[in-house]
Design an enzyme around this catalytic site. Structure first.
Site, PDB file in Angstrom:
ATOM      1  N   TRP A 101       0.828  -1.217   0.000  1.00  0.00           N
ATOM      2  CA  TRP A 101       0.000   0.000   0.000  1.00  0.00           C
ATOM      3  C   TRP A 101       0.858   1.261   0.000  1.00  0.00           C
ATOM      4  CZ3 TRP A 101      -4.306  -0.632  -2.119  1.00  0.00           C
ATOM      5  CH2 TRP A 101      -5.038  -1.803  -1.924  1.00  0.00           C
ATOM      6  N   ASP A 172      -1.991   6.605   6.308  1.00  0.00           N
ATOM      7  CA  ASP A 172      -3.032   5.753   5.741  1.00  0.00           C
ATOM      8  C   ASP A 172      -3.368   4.694   6.791  1.00  0.00           C
ATOM      9  OD1 ASP A 172      -4.572   3.878   4.495  1.00  0.00           O
ATOM     10  OD2 ASP A 172      -3.186   3.459   2.854  1.00  0.00           O
ATOM     11  N   LYS A 196     -12.572  -1.896   6.158  1.00  0.00           N
ATOM     12  CA  LYS A 196     -11.748  -2.803   6.953  1.00  0.00           C
ATOM     13  C   LYS A 196     -12.275  -2.837   8.400  1.00  0.00           C
ATOM     14  CE  LYS A 196      -9.217  -2.792   3.223  1.00  0.00           C
ATOM     15  NZ  LYS A 196      -8.023  -2.036   2.931  1.00  0.00           N
TER      16      LYS A 196
HETATM   17  C1  LIG Z   1      -7.480  -1.542   1.569  1.00  0.00           C
HETATM   18  C2  LIG Z   1      -6.388  -0.535   1.675  1.00  0.00           C
HETATM   19  C3  LIG Z   1      -6.238   0.492   0.719  1.00  0.00           C
HETATM   20  C4  LIG Z   1      -7.122   0.615  -0.501  1.00  0.00           C
HETATM   21  O1  LIG Z   1      -8.384   0.940  -0.153  1.00  0.00           O
HETATM   22  P1  LIG Z   1      -9.526   1.224  -1.247  1.00  0.00           P
HETATM   23  O2  LIG Z   1     -10.621   1.742  -0.377  1.00  0.00           O
HETATM   24  O3  LIG Z   1      -9.796  -0.068  -1.915  1.00  0.00           O
HETATM   25  O4  LIG Z   1      -8.984   2.243  -2.183  1.00  0.00           O
HETATM   26  C5  LIG Z   1      -5.222   1.409   0.921  1.00  0.00           C
HETATM   27  N1  LIG Z   1      -4.412   1.345   1.977  1.00  0.00           N
HETATM   28  C6  LIG Z   1      -4.517   0.373   2.908  1.00  0.00           C
HETATM   29  C7  LIG Z   1      -3.584   0.355   4.070  1.00  0.00           C
HETATM   30  C8  LIG Z   1      -5.509  -0.590   2.790  1.00  0.00           C
HETATM   31  O5  LIG Z   1      -5.632  -1.547   3.714  1.00  0.00           O
END
Ligand SMILES: *Cc1c(COP(=O)(O)O)cnc(C)c1O
Length: 360
Positions: A101, A172, A196
């Site tokens: 990511w 993030d 998540k």
């Molecule tokens: C799932 C995830 C993403 C991507 O998320 P989307 O909502 O599908 O764009 C980005 N960063 C992390 C750490 C993630 O777990």
């Protein structure tokens, strides 16, 4: 009967939340319509929206210096919104690369800013976090971006990020926000896709210090401009109303469980148990250094890869779902978000022990 769901995202939601949503599905609070069918400008929905923001602020202790935005586009949209909003044309920005990511965030940021990868664990296969003493930070970066929990590699910064308090720290937190208490004041901006640990897909949370709004001085499309969304209370256009409502129910559920401290205790216990079971076995192995093992996403491989398919089939027969690892790394992965109960982890460990006995 509901199975135990270890999906990395969209992930398990608390059963009581789903039941409440079900009870309110056709007729929200006697208004004769579903939340899904309400105007986002209606007083009934505005109340839902405000209540959710209030509960989130309370859970995380978010001060008035921060705007809380309920956006769309996923965490992936934030990969571009962050540089577009926080970095002037050609400005330097720092990124720490700890997994898939971070890599995606970096790739996107390169389109809009002068990216310095201040530290990376790519050479060692993303099996830990880089020592703070090795970070090569720019003096004059617009911000420093980190990915505190790498959902695919199962790598997490377990210690607080130690940087100069003047650094604009951007995180993030897609797969770990609300899993434990967080000192929001240390961050300039936090973002997280909801699917998540927060609610259903379609909603992205952004928590941004208000003095950073408009910082880049760029002319931006309205939909990519935090300042536009902040000014409109995230209702510049139609927000993802139903996901917002469900996230609000999840916030209330967390409060009822005892808040983020209670979540942290539960999550630490769940992760501990599973790592211990993996470490004690001869069949399973987790590739991450003990100092950086994620509480939320536990990847593990089977030493005998020929057994992977039967492991997954038998797990599914026992009601243990979505244990297949991300296609980019293979193996298995169990995601242990807030809504995954301790009994789910106990059932998984029991199955893993039996499977090992039958196959050794
Ligand atoms: C799932 C995830 C993403 C991507 O998320 P989307 O909502 O599908 O764009 C980005 N960063 C992390 C750490 C993630 O777990």
């Amino acid at each position: 009967m509901r199975a135990f769901n270890f999906c990395a995202g969209p992930a398990a939601l608390p059963e009581t939340v789903l039941k409440q949503a079900q009870a309110e599905l056709l007729d929200y609070k006697g208004g004769g319509a579903s939340v899904m069918e309400l105007s986002h400008r209606s007083s009934a929905f505005v109340e839902v929206a405000e209540e959710a923001e209030k509960d989130l602020r309370e859970l995380l202790g978010i001060s008035d210096q921060y705007a809380v935005l309920f956006l769309q586009g996923g965490a992936s949209m934030q990969f571009s919104m962050v540089p577009l909003n926080l970095a002037k044309e050609g400005a330097k920005v720092d990124y720490i690369c700890t997994g898939a990511w971070s890599q995606k965030a970096i790739k996107e940021a390169r389109k809009f800013a002068d990216v310095n990868v201040a530290a990376s664990t790519e050479q060692s296969g993303f099996s830990g976090v880089p020592a703070r003493s090795e970070w090569q930070l720019n003096e004059d970066s617009a911000y420093l971006h980190i990915t505190p929990n790498e959902t695919i590699h199962g790598v997490e910064f377990l210690d607080p990020i130690d940087v100069d308090p003047r650094t604009v720290l951007v995180a993030d937190l897609s797969s770990t926000l609300l899993s434990r208490p967080l000192d929001v004041d240390r961050y300039g901006l936090i973002y997280a896709g909801a699917q998540k640990n927060i609610g259903p897909a379609g909603l992205t949370l952004v928590i941004v210090r208000k003095d950073l709004l408009g910082r880049s001085e760029r002319t931006l499309p309205a939909m990519l401009d935090y300042a536009v969304h902040a000014k409109a209370d995230s209702m510049y256009n139609t927000p993802p109303t139903y996901s917002w409502y469900l996230a609000g129910l999840v916030f209330k559920w967390i409060k009822k469980q005892g808040g983020l401290k209670a979540m942290a205790e539960l999550n630490a216990r769940k992760a501990d148990k599973l790592y211990r079971a993996i470490d004690e076995s001869a069949l399973y192995r987790n590739p991450v250094e003990a100092s950086a093992r994620s509480w939320m996403n536990v990847p593990f491989i089977l030493e005998n890869t020929d057994l992977e398919a039967s492991f997954l089939t038998q797990a599914e027969e026992r009601g243990l779902l979505n244990l297949k690892g991300h296609r980019s790394v293979g193996g298995m992965r169990a995601s242990l978000y807030n809504a995954v109960p301790e009994e789910a982890v106990d059932a998984l460990i029991e199955f893993m022990r039996e499977f090992e006995q039958h196959n050794s």
